[in-house]
Write a protein that holds these residues in place. Structure first.
Motif, PDB file in Angstrom:
ATOM      1  N   SER A 261      -9.378   0.177   0.833  1.00 38.47           N
ATOM      2  CA  SER A 261      -8.162   0.382   1.602  1.00 38.47           C
ATOM      3  C   SER A 261      -8.434   0.298   3.095  1.00 38.47           C
TER       4      SER A 261
ATOM      5  N   LYS B 111      -3.167  -6.786  -2.219  1.00 35.13           N
ATOM      6  CA  LYS B 111      -2.135  -7.570  -1.521  1.00 35.13           C
ATOM      7  C   LYS B 111      -2.422  -7.618  -0.014  1.00 35.13           C
TER       8      LYS B 111
ATOM      9  N   PRO C 289       1.287  -2.767   6.958  1.00 31.70           N
ATOM     10  CA  PRO C 289       1.395  -2.085   5.660  1.00 31.70           C
ATOM     11  C   PRO C 289       0.370  -0.980   5.452  1.00 31.70           C
TER      12      PRO C 289
ATOM     13  N   ARG D  37       1.030   8.244  -5.437  1.00 31.42           N
ATOM     14  CA  ARG D  37       1.287   6.802  -5.379  1.00 31.42           C
ATOM     15  C   ARG D  37       2.797   6.568  -5.274  1.00 31.42           C
TER      16      ARG D  37
ATOM     17  N   ARG E  41       3.710   3.740   1.416  1.00 30.17           N
ATOM     18  CA  ARG E  41       4.239   2.906   0.344  1.00 30.17           C
ATOM     19  C   ARG E  41       3.242   1.811  -0.058  1.00 30.17           C
ATOM     20  N   TYR E  42       2.441   1.397   0.879  1.00 27.25           N
ATOM     21  CA  TYR E  42       1.560   0.256   0.628  1.00 27.25           C
ATOM     22  C   TYR E  42       0.088   0.615   0.532  1.00 27.25           C
TER      23      TYR E  42
ATOM     24  N   GLU F 299      -1.910  -2.481  -4.176  1.00 25.07           N
ATOM     25  CA  GLU F 299      -1.422  -2.743  -2.819  1.00 25.07           C
ATOM     26  C   GLU F 299      -2.576  -3.136  -1.901  1.00 25.07           C
ATOM     27  N   ASN F 300      -3.758  -2.569  -2.156  1.00 24.51           N
ATOM     28  CA  ASN F 300      -4.927  -2.928  -1.338  1.00 24.51           C
ATOM     29  C   ASN F 300      -5.253  -4.405  -1.460  1.00 24.51           C
TER      30      ASN F 300
ATOM     31  N   HIS G 225       7.149  -4.518  -7.244  1.00 26.32           N
ATOM     32  CA  HIS G 225       6.228  -5.669  -7.270  1.00 26.32           C
ATOM     33  C   HIS G 225       6.954  -7.004  -7.478  1.00 26.32           C
TER      34      HIS G 225
ATOM     35  N   ASN H 246       6.556   0.838  -6.696  1.00 29.47           N
ATOM     36  CA  ASN H 246       6.945  -0.443  -6.109  1.00 29.47           C
ATOM     37  C   ASN H 246       7.439  -1.310  -7.254  1.00 29.47           C
TER      38      ASN H 246
END
Ligand SMILES: NC(=O)C1=CN([C@@H]2O[C@H](COP(=O)(O)OP(=O)(O)OC[C@H]3O[C@@H](n4cnc5c(N)ncnc54)[C@H](OP(=O)(O)O)[C@@H]3O)[C@@H](O)[C@H]2O)C=CC1
Ligand SMILES: O=C(O)C(=O)Cc1ccc(O)cc1
Length: 433
Positions: free
Chosen positions: A296, A212, A198, A304, A203-204, A209-210, A309, A307
């Motif tokens: 990150s 996750k 990812p 950005r 996208r991530y 997102e970081n 989520h 998403n």
């Protein structure tokens, strides 16, 4: 410092962390390595004159006033059956396993009746500074004096003591840890199934997102038995994990069918139950963008990417369906759970972010492949846990673990830094209140 001796059976990551802290505080732990070869090849404690490495658990048991089993939950019955009968007369016994039902059952079954039982659970991994973290202490069968002795031994951790019963402990950790892990395990499984790393995908990158990515890698870099024990051996955990998989599936179906109204109503009903009213203007959230963007594993993209989520929407839906108010469990929470709740709060209390999730869920089909794999993964983990097969859990965990292995070193570094900074931020916020 008192005269009491402390025995540690199981010198893995947690056992060693305890041995280091307890010996530094001037106690004299007696530690037992599973295999003598391990003990001899592990130089760490050879120069520590406070720590005695003994050859068998029998020797630790018969010479210690408080004995703590810090072993895999799946082995607890066999190990207590082996060494429990050798416990020093009138001593106190406890364990560090993450699920108390099997641990207490083993103690009741195998310990002599004169032995008292005071158990514990540090709610953090071995790499986290224990100061200020919750430390559950369970007085299962002991005098107040014995509980105080265990508390005085563990005072060297500087943790926040949370007295609980074994049942309450298992209920809370099922609500917090087990179901949180199910979400991250499923994210990793979906990324692996789609052959993604990812952090290489715009996208991530950035913001939540970081969190996750870092937390998923953190879990997969740990040992399978910790998560398998937590999920499979905790009598309360199966229902939670099953509900999480159901919430994922049902929300994904609403997205696929384009049922905007039903999806919105369901998400808003869950929000009302879990988060109450939207935050007033100026009221701060647990986490903010700027803080999250710092951690990150890849380059942050200029824009950005949206998403839906699904993993977070399903978590809040699951809490709502089960009547769980996650804030009630903060006293007994792990850093990972607090971060997970932090990003859920971020999504739900920022009206524009939540509405963007709903729009993306209905209008943007570029996430469908990821969401499909995520849904399969959540159901697969739930099936494995319901089935109760340690081997089935292990096989899947280790397959994904091998896939992400090359990035563990860096992810652990970034993850530790992220947890430290965000926890400091949360603590200073608490002091401000
Ligand atoms: N890791 C974490 O983040 C946390 C874990 N816990 C809990 O703490 C416990 C220990 O976890 P952790 O330290 O991470 O796991 P590890 O796998 O690092 O340690 C387990 C240890 O138990 C030893 N062991 C197994 N059987 C015996 C035996 N018969 N006699 C003596 N030693 C034995 C193993 O020895 P050998 O290496 O020789 O096989 C190993 O060193 C688990 O129950 C876990 O759920 C709690 C909080 C956090
Ligand atoms: O924070 C988490 O949930 C972790 O993954 C680390 C962990 C694992 C097992 C425990 O019993 C306590 C903490």
């Amino acid at each position: 410092m008192g005269e009491a001796t402390v025995g540690i059976i199981g010198m893995g990551d947690m056992g060693k962390m305890y041995a280091r802290k307890i010996s530094a505080a001037g106690w004299r732990p007696m530690a037992r390595h599973f295999t003598l070869e391990n003990a001899l090849s592990d130089n760490e404690f050879h120069d520590n004159t406070n720590v005695s490495i003994l050859q068998t658990g029998h020797l630790v048991s018969r010479s210690s006033d408080w004995i703590m089993y810090s072993i895999e939950a799946k082995n607890i019955d066999a190990v207590v059956a082996a060494y429990g009968p050798s416990t020093k007369m009138g001593a106190i016994v406890g364990g560090q396993t993450s699920t108390k039902a099997p641990e207490i059952a083993a103690f009741e079954k195998h310990l002599p009746k004169d032995v008292e039982i005071v158990s514990c659970h540090s709610l953090h991994g071995p790499g986290v500074d224990p100061r200020g973290q919750p430390l559950v202490i369970i007085n299962h069968r002991a005098s107040q004096k014995s509980v105080e002795l265990v508390e005085s031994i563990l005072a060297c951790l500087g943790s926040k003591v949370v007295p609980l019963s074994a049942e309450k402990h298992d209920r809370i950790t099922a609500d917090t840890q087990a179901v949180t892990h199910a979400a991250f395990l499923s994210m990793g499984t979906a990324w692996q199934a789609n052959k993604q790393f990812p952090w290489e995908n715009p996208r991530y990158l950035g913001g939540i997102e970081n969190v996750k990515i870092n937390l998923t890698l953190r879990i997969y870099s740990n040992k399978w038995h910790v998560y398998a024990g937590l999920a499979i051996l905790n009598p309360s955990a199966k229902a939670q994990i099953r509900q999480y998989a159901e919430s994922v599936t049902e929300l994904f179906k609403l997205m696929l069918g384009g049922h905007r109204k039903e999806l919105t109503e369901r998400i808003y009903a869950a929000r009302a139950a879990v988060f109450g009213k939207p935050k007033a203007d100026g009221e701060e959230l647990l986490l903010e963008d700027e803080l999250l963007d710092r951690f990150s594993l890849g380059e942050k993209p200029a824009h950005r990417v949206k998403n839906n989520h699904l993993s977070i929407l399903a978590m809040v839906d699951c809490w709502w369906r089960l009547g769980i108010v996650p804030y009630d469990h903060m006293i007994c929470s792990t850093p990972l759970f607090r971060l997970w709740l932090g990003i859920a709060e971020y999504v739900y209390r920022k009206e524009d972010v939540l509405n963007e999730c709903i729009d993306t869920a209905i209008d943007d089909n570029t996430f469908r492949a990821d969401d499909l794999e995520f849904t399969f993964a959540a159901r697969d983990w739930s099936e494995r846990v319901s089935f109760g097969s340690m081997d089935g859990y292990r096989a899947q965990f280790e397959k994904i673990q091998a896939y992400f292995e090359p990035r563990f070193k860096e992810a652990t570094k970034v993850g530790n830094e992220m947890i430290r900074t965000i926890e400091e931020n949360l603590n200073s916020r608490k002091r401000d209140v």
